[in-house]
Every structure is written in C-alpha cells, then in structure tokens.
Write an enzyme that holds these catalytic residues in place. Structure first.
Site, PDB file in Angstrom:
ATOM      1  N   ALA A 117       5.495   9.005  -0.825  1.00 50.05           N
ATOM      2  CA  ALA A 117       4.569   9.667  -1.750  1.00 50.05           C
ATOM      3  C   ALA A 117       3.178   9.096  -1.481  1.00 50.05           C
ATOM      4  CB  ALA A 117       5.001   9.373  -3.179  1.00 50.05           C
ATOM      5  N   GLY A 161       9.444   8.400  -0.498  1.00 45.19           N
ATOM      6  CA  GLY A 161       9.638   9.852  -0.596  1.00 45.19           C
ATOM      7  C   GLY A 161       9.971  10.487   0.745  1.00 45.19           C
ATOM      8  N   GLU A 175      13.601   9.942   1.129  1.00 39.65           N
ATOM      9  CA  GLU A 175      14.242  10.843   0.155  1.00 39.65           C
ATOM     10  C   GLU A 175      14.225  12.291   0.647  1.00 39.65           C
ATOM     11  OE1 GLU A 175      11.697   9.106  -2.944  1.00 39.65           O
ATOM     12  OE2 GLU A 175      13.485   8.968  -4.186  1.00 39.65           O
ATOM     13  N   GLU A 196      10.063   1.074  -2.523  1.00 36.82           N
ATOM     14  CA  GLU A 196       9.408   1.205  -3.834  1.00 36.82           C
ATOM     15  C   GLU A 196       9.297  -0.110  -4.592  1.00 36.82           C
ATOM     16  OE1 GLU A 196      11.609   3.347  -2.626  1.00 36.82           O
ATOM     17  OE2 GLU A 196      10.843   5.381  -2.924  1.00 36.82           O
TER      18      GLU A 196
HETATM   19  N1  COA Z   1       0.365   6.819   0.724  1.00 39.00           N
HETATM   20  C1  COA Z   1      -0.940   6.940   1.028  1.00 39.00           C
HETATM   21  N2  COA Z   1      -1.453   6.525   2.189  1.00 39.00           N
HETATM   22  C2  COA Z   1      -0.627   5.977   3.083  1.00 39.00           C
HETATM   23  C3  COA Z   1       0.738   5.833   2.853  1.00 39.00           C
HETATM   24  C4  COA Z   1       1.245   6.287   1.601  1.00 39.00           C
HETATM   25  N3  COA Z   1       2.544   6.213   1.279  1.00 39.00           N
HETATM   26  N4  COA Z   1       1.311   5.247   3.928  1.00 39.00           N
HETATM   27  C5  COA Z   1       0.336   5.046   4.808  1.00 39.00           C
HETATM   28  N5  COA Z   1      -0.833   5.481   4.317  1.00 39.00           N
HETATM   29  C6  COA Z   1      -2.158   5.440   4.965  1.00 39.00           C
HETATM   30  C7  COA Z   1      -2.724   4.033   5.006  1.00 39.00           C
HETATM   31  O1  COA Z   1      -3.317   3.705   3.751  1.00 39.00           O
HETATM   32  C8  COA Z   1      -3.706   4.159   6.121  1.00 39.00           C
HETATM   33  O2  COA Z   1      -4.858   4.840   5.645  1.00 39.00           O
HETATM   34  P1  COA Z   1      -6.337   4.319   6.067  1.00 39.00           P
HETATM   35  O3  COA Z   1      -6.395   4.445   7.558  1.00 39.00           O
HETATM   36  O4  COA Z   1      -7.258   5.242   5.351  1.00 39.00           O
HETATM   37  O5  COA Z   1      -6.405   2.877   5.600  1.00 39.00           O
HETATM   38  C9  COA Z   1      -3.007   5.089   7.094  1.00 39.00           C
HETATM   39  O6  COA Z   1      -2.037   5.782   6.326  1.00 39.00           O
HETATM   40  C10 COA Z   1      -2.284   4.355   8.217  1.00 39.00           C
HETATM   41  O7  COA Z   1      -1.399   3.425   7.642  1.00 39.00           O
HETATM   42  P2  COA Z   1      -1.457   1.852   7.981  1.00 39.00           P
HETATM   43  O8  COA Z   1      -0.903   1.121   6.798  1.00 39.00           O
HETATM   44  O9  COA Z   1      -2.810   1.444   8.447  1.00 39.00           O
HETATM   45  O10 COA Z   1      -0.449   1.775   9.202  1.00 39.00           O
HETATM   46  P3  COA Z   1       0.408   0.502   9.647  1.00 39.00           P
HETATM   47  O11 COA Z   1       0.991   0.871  10.971  1.00 39.00           O
HETATM   48  O12 COA Z   1      -0.372  -0.749   9.541  1.00 39.00           O
HETATM   49  O13 COA Z   1       1.598   0.419   8.584  1.00 39.00           O
HETATM   50  C11 COA Z   1       3.366   1.286   7.189  1.00 39.00           C
HETATM   51  C12 COA Z   1       2.557   1.425   8.492  1.00 39.00           C
HETATM   52  C13 COA Z   1       4.282   2.488   7.070  1.00 39.00           C
HETATM   53  C14 COA Z   1       4.218   0.016   7.259  1.00 39.00           C
HETATM   54  C15 COA Z   1       2.397   1.207   5.988  1.00 39.00           C
HETATM   55  O14 COA Z   1       1.484   2.268   6.078  1.00 39.00           O
HETATM   56  C16 COA Z   1       3.074   1.294   4.636  1.00 39.00           C
HETATM   57  O15 COA Z   1       3.717   0.334   4.207  1.00 39.00           O
HETATM   58  N6  COA Z   1       2.930   2.448   3.948  1.00 39.00           N
HETATM   59  C17 COA Z   1       3.401   2.639   2.597  1.00 39.00           C
HETATM   60  C18 COA Z   1       4.869   2.830   2.596  1.00 39.00           C
HETATM   61  C19 COA Z   1       5.384   2.958   1.182  1.00 39.00           C
HETATM   62  O16 COA Z   1       5.349   2.040   0.386  1.00 39.00           O
HETATM   63  N7  COA Z   1       5.920   4.138   0.889  1.00 39.00           N
HETATM   64  C20 COA Z   1       6.571   4.390  -0.360  1.00 39.00           C
HETATM   65  C21 COA Z   1       5.634   4.901  -1.362  1.00 39.00           C
HETATM   66  S1  COA Z   1       6.486   5.144  -2.901  1.00 39.00           S
END
Ligand code: COA
Length: 258
Positions: free
Chosen positions: A64, A109, A112, A132
């Site tokens: 999400a 999500g 999911e 989460e």
């Molecule tokens: N919601 C909003 N933005 C998200 C996102 C999410 N779930 N997941 C990634 N992004 C965005 C990041 O904020 C970043 O944006 P920016 O360039 O404007 O800063 C961009 O996507 C790239 O992600 P980044 O975190 O820089 O990549 P990474 O390779 O360092 O890490 C992940 C990858 C997947 C490990 C990391 O993005 C992450 O943990 N994301 C969230 C996952 C999460 O908790 N999902 C469940 C939500 S309920």
C-alpha cells in the site's frame, strides 16, 4: 502515462501496475485503475484470463502507499482496508484465472494482491513478505487470512510476526508461489500456464474456480453439495458432450465455451 496499463493478446489481458519509481505501491490512482481494468476483464468475452504484473525489474508491488497512512483516522483506515479487501476479492472471484507474475518485491498489499490471484509465478529475484509489523500495523487487505489458508498457520504466523521477506525459492518451498523462473521467462511462463488453462473447457474452468473459492468458505458438507451441483451443471454444457465425445473418438476436443 497511466499508472495501470492493459494489453490484450491471444485472449490474455496483461495488467501492468506502472509506478516503477515508487516500486508500484498501490496509490488510490492505482487501485482505481486496477478496479477499472478488472471490471472490463470480467465483462469482456474476448478476455479468457489475466496476467497481473509490475513495471520495471525491481518490484511487483511494494505494498500500500505508505505516504497516505499519516492522514488516516481509525475510521478512514478501516474504510481503506475494506475497500482494498473488496478490490482483492474482485481478483479472486473474477470467474477467470488470474496469474500474478511476481517480478520483484511483493510486500504488504503487494503480497496480498498476489495471494488473491489464482496462481503465482515468481522470477528468481522476487522477494515476498508481510512487513506491516515494522510499521506498527497488521495486513488489511486479507493477508492474515489468505496467507494462512495458502501456506498454513505456522508459516503464515512466522511471516506475519517477523515481517521477514522470503526469497522466491523459499516461497516456492512453502507453497506461496507455484513456479520460480528466470526473470526473462516470467511473462512467457505465465502466458504458457494461462494458455494451457484457456485450452480447457471454459465453463468447467469457471466452475473449478467457484468450487474451490466458494467451497473453502463453507462447511465441508455444504461445499461437497455445491461441488455436486456444479458437477451436475456441467452435464448441461455442449463442452461436456464435446469433451467426452472427443475422448471416446480419440481426437482433441474443440470447446465452444457453452
Ligand atoms: N509506499 C510508498 N512509497 C514506497 C513504498 C510504499 N509501500 N515502497 C517503496 N516506496 C518508494 C520509496 O519511498 C522510494 O521513493 P523515493 O525515491 O521518492 O524516496 C521509492 O519507492 C524506491 O524505494 P526505496 O526504498 O528507495 O528502494 P530500496 O531498494 O532502498 O528498498 C524496499 C526497497 C522494498 C525494501 C523498500 O522500499 C521498502 O521497505 N518499502 C516499503 C515496504 C512496505 O513496508 N510495504 C508494506 C506497506 S503496508
């Protein structure tokens, strides 16, 4: 460029979530685009099945859109979860097979969404998880239920409680994904599976989906009764007559979908 792309070829609709710079996170715009694509897939006889994937090489869907979370009240957060659950229910009950082509991160999500699909094919670089608890929340798009039904309570609880991402081969080992393939093979392999399904009797395919999806929500005896009703209905189809005749005449069946 739209955040949800749709393309039909050979009766297969490929839906691509197209927000690669945000790892295809499910913003409101993405959710609306996905809902619209699914609505048209359901009503379009030219679409036999769907492949759902993410744009870019890094992510299927990273969850999400977390940027919207700070603005939620308990009431709007509940409504957000119910809306997402309804969207994923639409995927599960589309009446047509939906294959998640998991091309990278499938988190929160995103995991999911993959769970709501009929089958999951993962590229070797995919990583799946329900992180989460790292954010102080729990899954809200059906993940606590679909994950435990698919991989069993113990494995689901481990993923849900640790928030750990697991690699594709581990996801395959526990039954979370059906196949693991090289990244270049992800879409061809997904198409190949879908084509195999689409060559079968279409009404029977719909009834299998219904027998399993609806049946799992029922007490066993009611599910058996439902299965028997659908089995009986098959005998009203031209496809059943054609399938049985073709077998007895030792020739390939030609199904009309009636
Ligand atoms: N919601 C909003 N933005 C998200 C996102 C999410 N779930 N997941 C990634 N992004 C965005 C990041 O904020 C970043 O944006 P920016 O360039 O404007 O800063 C961009 O996507 C790239 O992600 P980044 O975190 O820089 O990549 P990474 O390779 O360092 O890490 C992940 C990858 C997947 C490990 C990391 O993005 C992450 O943990 N994301 C969230 C996952 C999460 O908790 N999902 C469940 C939500 S309920």
């Amino acid at each position: 460029m739209s955040v949800v792309l749709s393309e039909v070829s050979d009766r297969i609709l490929t839906i691509t979530i197209n927000r690669p710079d945000k790892l295809n996170a499910l913003s409101a715009e993405v959710r609306e685009g996905l809902a619209a694509a699914l609505r048209s897939a359901r009503g379009d006889d030219a679409v036999g099945g769907v492949i759902l994937t993410g744009a870019g090489e890094k992510a299927f869907v990273a969850g999400a859109d977390v940027t919207s979370f700070p603005s939620y009240s308990p009431v709007s957060a509940r409504a957000f979860a119910r809306e997402g659950q309804a969207l994923l229910d639409t995927v599960e009950t589309l009446g047509k097979p939906v294959i998640a082509a998991v091309n990278g991160f499938a988190l929160g999500g995103g995991c999911e969404l993959a769970l709501a699909c009929t089958l999951r094919v993962a590229s070797r670089n995919a990583r799946l998880g329900q992180p989460e608890v790292n954010l102080g929340i729990i899954p809200g798009y059906g993940g606590s239920q679909r994950l435990s039904r698919l991989v069993g309570k113990g494995r689901a609880l481990e993923m849900l409680l640790t928030g750990d991402m697991i690699p594709a081969d581990e996801a395959w080992r526990i039954g979370l994904v059906n196949r693991v393939v090289e990244p270049a093979e992800l879409l061809p392999a997904s198409r190949e599976i879908l084509k195999k399904i689409l060559a079968k009797a279409p009404v029977a395919i719909r009834y299998v989906l219904d027998a399993v999806n609806a049946g799992l929500e029922m007490p066993f005896a009611a599910a058996e009764d439902h299965e028997a009703t659908l089995f009986g209905l098959c005998f009203a189809t031209e496809d059943m007559k054609e399938g049985v005749s073709a077998f007895l005449e030792k020739r390939p069946a030609k199904f009309a979908g009636r």
